[in-house]
Design a protein around this motif. Sequence first.
Motif, PDB file in Angstrom:
ATOM      1  N   UNK A 243     -14.352  10.176   2.903  1.00 44.58           N
ATOM      2  CA  UNK A 243     -13.282  10.158   1.995  1.00 44.58           C
ATOM      3  C   UNK A 243     -13.061   8.472   1.810  1.00 44.58           C
ATOM      4  N   UNK A 244     -13.523   7.680   3.174  1.00 43.37           N
ATOM      5  CA  UNK A 244     -13.295   6.270   2.890  1.00 43.37           C
ATOM      6  C   UNK A 244     -14.415   5.744   2.261  1.00 43.37           C
ATOM      7  N   UNK A 245     -15.663   6.164   2.213  1.00 44.29           N
ATOM      8  CA  UNK A 245     -16.631   5.465   1.397  1.00 44.29           C
ATOM      9  C   UNK A 245     -16.260   5.707  -0.111  1.00 44.29           C
ATOM     10  N   UNK A 246     -15.966   6.866  -0.384  1.00 46.98           N
ATOM     11  CA  UNK A 246     -15.605   7.092  -1.817  1.00 46.98           C
ATOM     12  C   UNK A 246     -14.390   6.047  -2.292  1.00 46.98           C
ATOM     13  N   UNK A 247     -13.396   6.067  -1.452  1.00 47.50           N
ATOM     14  CA  UNK A 247     -12.196   5.226  -1.804  1.00 47.50           C
ATOM     15  C   UNK A 247     -12.588   3.720  -2.073  1.00 47.50           C
ATOM     16  N   UNK A 248     -13.473   3.224  -1.069  1.00 48.99           N
ATOM     17  CA  UNK A 248     -13.772   1.932  -0.977  1.00 48.99           C
ATOM     18  C   UNK A 248     -14.665   1.605  -2.168  1.00 48.99           C
ATOM     19  N   UNK A 249     -15.511   2.208  -2.566  1.00 49.58           N
ATOM     20  CA  UNK A 249     -16.399   2.162  -3.878  1.00 49.58           C
ATOM     21  C   UNK A 249     -15.215   2.064  -4.864  1.00 49.58           C
ATOM     22  N   UNK A 250     -14.372   2.978  -5.412  1.00 53.95           N
ATOM     23  CA  UNK A 250     -13.495   2.923  -6.263  1.00 53.95           C
ATOM     24  C   UNK A 250     -12.562   1.754  -6.176  1.00 53.95           C
ATOM     25  N   UNK A 251     -12.316   1.142  -4.922  1.00 52.64           N
ATOM     26  CA  UNK A 251     -11.333  -0.076  -4.900  1.00 52.64           C
ATOM     27  C   UNK A 251     -12.298  -1.204  -5.471  1.00 52.64           C
ATOM     28  N   UNK A 252     -13.269  -1.290  -4.800  1.00 49.38           N
ATOM     29  CA  UNK A 252     -14.260  -2.306  -5.037  1.00 49.38           C
ATOM     30  C   UNK A 252     -14.850  -2.554  -6.442  1.00 49.38           C
ATOM     31  N   UNK A 253     -14.768  -1.286  -7.208  1.00 45.56           N
ATOM     32  CA  UNK A 253     -15.356  -1.274  -8.666  1.00 45.56           C
ATOM     33  C   UNK A 253     -14.291  -2.065  -9.559  1.00 45.56           C
ATOM     34  N   UNK A 254     -12.909  -2.087  -9.190  1.00 47.95           N
ATOM     35  CA  UNK A 254     -11.983  -2.922  -9.785  1.00 47.95           C
ATOM     36  C   UNK A 254     -11.516  -4.198  -9.087  1.00 47.95           C
TER      37      UNK A 254
END
Length: 355
Positions: A243-254
């Motif tokens: 879950x952390x990996x997915x969420x961090x990717x999404x956050x860092x995209x923006x």
Amino acid sequence: MKLFTVGPTQMYDSTLEVRAKSIPYFRTEEFSKLNHENVKMLKECLDAEESTEIIMLTASGTGAMEAVVMNCLNENDKVLIIVGGTFGERFVDICQIHKIPFDVVKLEDGETLTEEKLYQYNGQGYNALLVNLHETQTGQLYDIELLDRFCKENEMYFIVDAISTFLCDPYSMRKYSIDVTILSSQKGLCLAPGISMVALSERMQKKVEKNSVLSLYFDFSDYLKNIKRGQTPFTPAVGIHYELHDRLEKILERGVEAQVKEVEQRALFFRKRIKNLPVEIPTFPLSNAMTPLLFENEIAEGLVAFLKNEKGQMVNPTGGKLGKRSIRVSHIGNLKLCDYEELAENIEEFLIKLV
Ligand SMILES: *Cc1c(COP(=O)(O)O)cnc(C)c1O
């Protein structure tokens, strides 16, 4: 039920998709790679030096707070703790249990942590500061620049519980020379509860390695050794690492700044929206993560129940003696401004019914 709570929070759809998958075995190259990437992304979010190490604990935030005290401090330290609410008191309890010498900077109800207050403790031989940067019981966000300056002038280790400020307010380990940052999965990251992360500066890693810890499970030197190969000493909460990996990717995209801005916008929108209602908001600096509401009368329990049972909206009750007169509305999670509009309307409806 929509969660306007600080943690667990209203989760994002992509997190729910990750959660729905079955849990893979973890002593594999693939899982090591995932952890290496998580560490790298977390360091970016924390604006941490390259030499910072991050360890992952299967524990709630309090477990990480206790582990930090056990590993980073010992009976030869002289610690100062900022106590402005129940989370500050938790650090006091932990230091007492582990026999760490400490004094407290005690804030009264509604009192702001000012320079004048803090500098009463200047030049008195303290070598470490423990602070919950956002004291989640009251909503006060302490002045990070003031704390940084105080730590530098007193040559103190700067140890920050950033659990309820991370990704909600601006934060930088580099800029403020922070030695330890404590994070937890269920707050600003909006994941399931279950893992906590501790970021250690290079000089704190050295201090940790010299310390002897009376614990098998919470021995940081073991975690520091293992994280180099992308692993933890014991079985981690594997699913939450995904879950952390997915969420961090999404956050860092923006970008982290955009994430913080979004939380800030919700906070400002909600605070403005309730201006005309008979509620008070504390005058000390607030975290974007949360708005504490104070009512004149003891209506908090009734309001929490009304929102939950009749409107499907969950807000945070408040602990301690303020409990009957206060609720806390979080701005973390998968929520939109229209959700806050609806919440404000519902609070208004409840208050009108009372008169
Ligand atoms: C939520 C929180 C914690 C952790 O609490 P747990 O219930 O142990 O997860 C610690 N510190 C602060 C400031 C928090 O807001």
